[in-house]
Design a protein around this motif. Structure first.
Motif, short mmCIF file in Angstrom:
data_model
loop_
_atom_site.label_atom_id
_atom_site.label_comp_id
_atom_site.label_asym_id
_atom_site.label_seq_id
_atom_site.Cartn_x
_atom_site.Cartn_y
_atom_site.Cartn_z
N ASP A 75 0.81 -1.22 0.00
CA ASP A 75 0.00 0.00 0.00
C ASP A 75 0.85 1.27 0.00
O ASP A 75 0.31 2.38 0.01
N PHE A 76 2.17 1.11 0.02
CA PHE A 76 3.07 2.27 0.05
C PHE A 76 2.86 3.10 -1.22
O PHE A 76 2.86 2.58 -2.32
N ASP A 77 2.67 4.41 -1.03
CA ASP A 77 2.45 5.33 -2.16
C ASP A 77 3.39 6.53 -1.98
O ASP A 77 3.20 7.34 -1.07
N ALA A 78 4.36 6.64 -2.85
CA ALA A 78 5.37 7.70 -2.72
C ALA A 78 4.98 9.00 -3.41
O ALA A 78 5.73 9.97 -3.37
N SER A 79 3.81 9.06 -4.02
CA SER A 79 3.45 10.26 -4.80
C SER A 79 3.37 11.51 -3.93
O SER A 79 3.84 12.58 -4.34
N ASN A 80 2.80 11.42 -2.73
CA ASN A 80 2.76 12.58 -1.84
C ASN A 80 4.15 12.98 -1.37
O ASN A 80 4.46 14.16 -1.25
N LEU A 81 4.97 11.97 -1.09
CA LEU A 81 6.36 12.26 -0.69
C LEU A 81 7.09 13.03 -1.78
O LEU A 81 7.77 14.02 -1.50
N LEU A 82 6.94 12.58 -3.00
CA LEU A 82 7.61 13.24 -4.11
C LEU A 82 7.13 14.69 -4.24
O LEU A 82 7.94 15.61 -4.40
N GLU A 83 5.84 14.91 -4.15
CA GLU A 83 5.30 16.26 -4.28
C GLU A 83 5.79 17.17 -3.14
O GLU A 83 6.16 18.33 -3.38
N LEU A 84 5.85 16.65 -1.93
CA LEU A 84 6.36 17.44 -0.80
C LEU A 84 7.83 17.78 -0.98
O LEU A 84 8.26 18.91 -0.69
N LEU A 85 8.62 16.82 -1.44
CA LEU A 85 10.04 17.08 -1.68
C LEU A 85 10.24 18.09 -2.81
O LEU A 85 11.14 18.94 -2.74
N LEU A 86 9.41 18.01 -3.82
CA LEU A 86 9.49 19.01 -4.90
C LEU A 86 9.11 20.40 -4.39
O LEU A 86 9.72 21.39 -4.80
N ASP A 87 8.12 20.48 -3.51
CA ASP A 87 7.76 21.76 -2.89
C ASP A 87 8.95 22.34 -2.13
O ASP A 87 9.25 23.53 -2.23
#
Length: 119
Positions: A75-87
């Motif tokens: 269930d791991f989803d890195a999409s939010n992590l990626l968006e936060l790191l890009l921010d």
């Protein structure tokens, strides 16, 4: 970010106006040049805004990472992590553009020397 921004000092007698020749002339003729105190306050405000955006994005990244690790692996989803790191990266890029090249070069030298001393 905090140490650098908190230790900035400004020349309270002058500033560089980043406007084309026509706009500068117009501001001078109309006696509308910004007050030095307002220029300094505005500059510091932008620096603190970008710094806070970086810190907030990194804090939210930590929380999101903890949340993702608490889930099942499938269930791991890195999409939010990626968006936060890009921010965080975008805010840092805006912050670092305001740092003089000389200060960046000096900081890199310090880091290199510390890394060599560590080895």
């Amino acid at each position: 970010l905090n140490v650098y921004t908190d230790n900035l000092s400004f020349d309270s007698r002058s500033y560089a106006l980043n406007a084309d020749k026509k706009e500068r002339s117009k501001l001078i003729r109309e006696d509308r040049l910004p007050d030095i105190k307002n220029v300094i306050a505005s500059d510091m405000g932008m620096r603190y805004l970008y710094r806070n955006q970086v810190l907030t994005a990194m804090e939210e990244t930590r929380f999101e990472l903890r949340y993702q690790f608490s889930k099942k692996e499938e269930d791991f989803d890195a999409s939010n992590l990626l968006e936060l790191l890009l921010d965080a990266q975008r805010a840092f890029d805006r912050w670092v553009i305001m740092v003089p090249e000389k200060d960046i070069s000096e900081a890199l030298l310090v880091v290199e020397n510390e890394a060599l001393a560590f080895l």
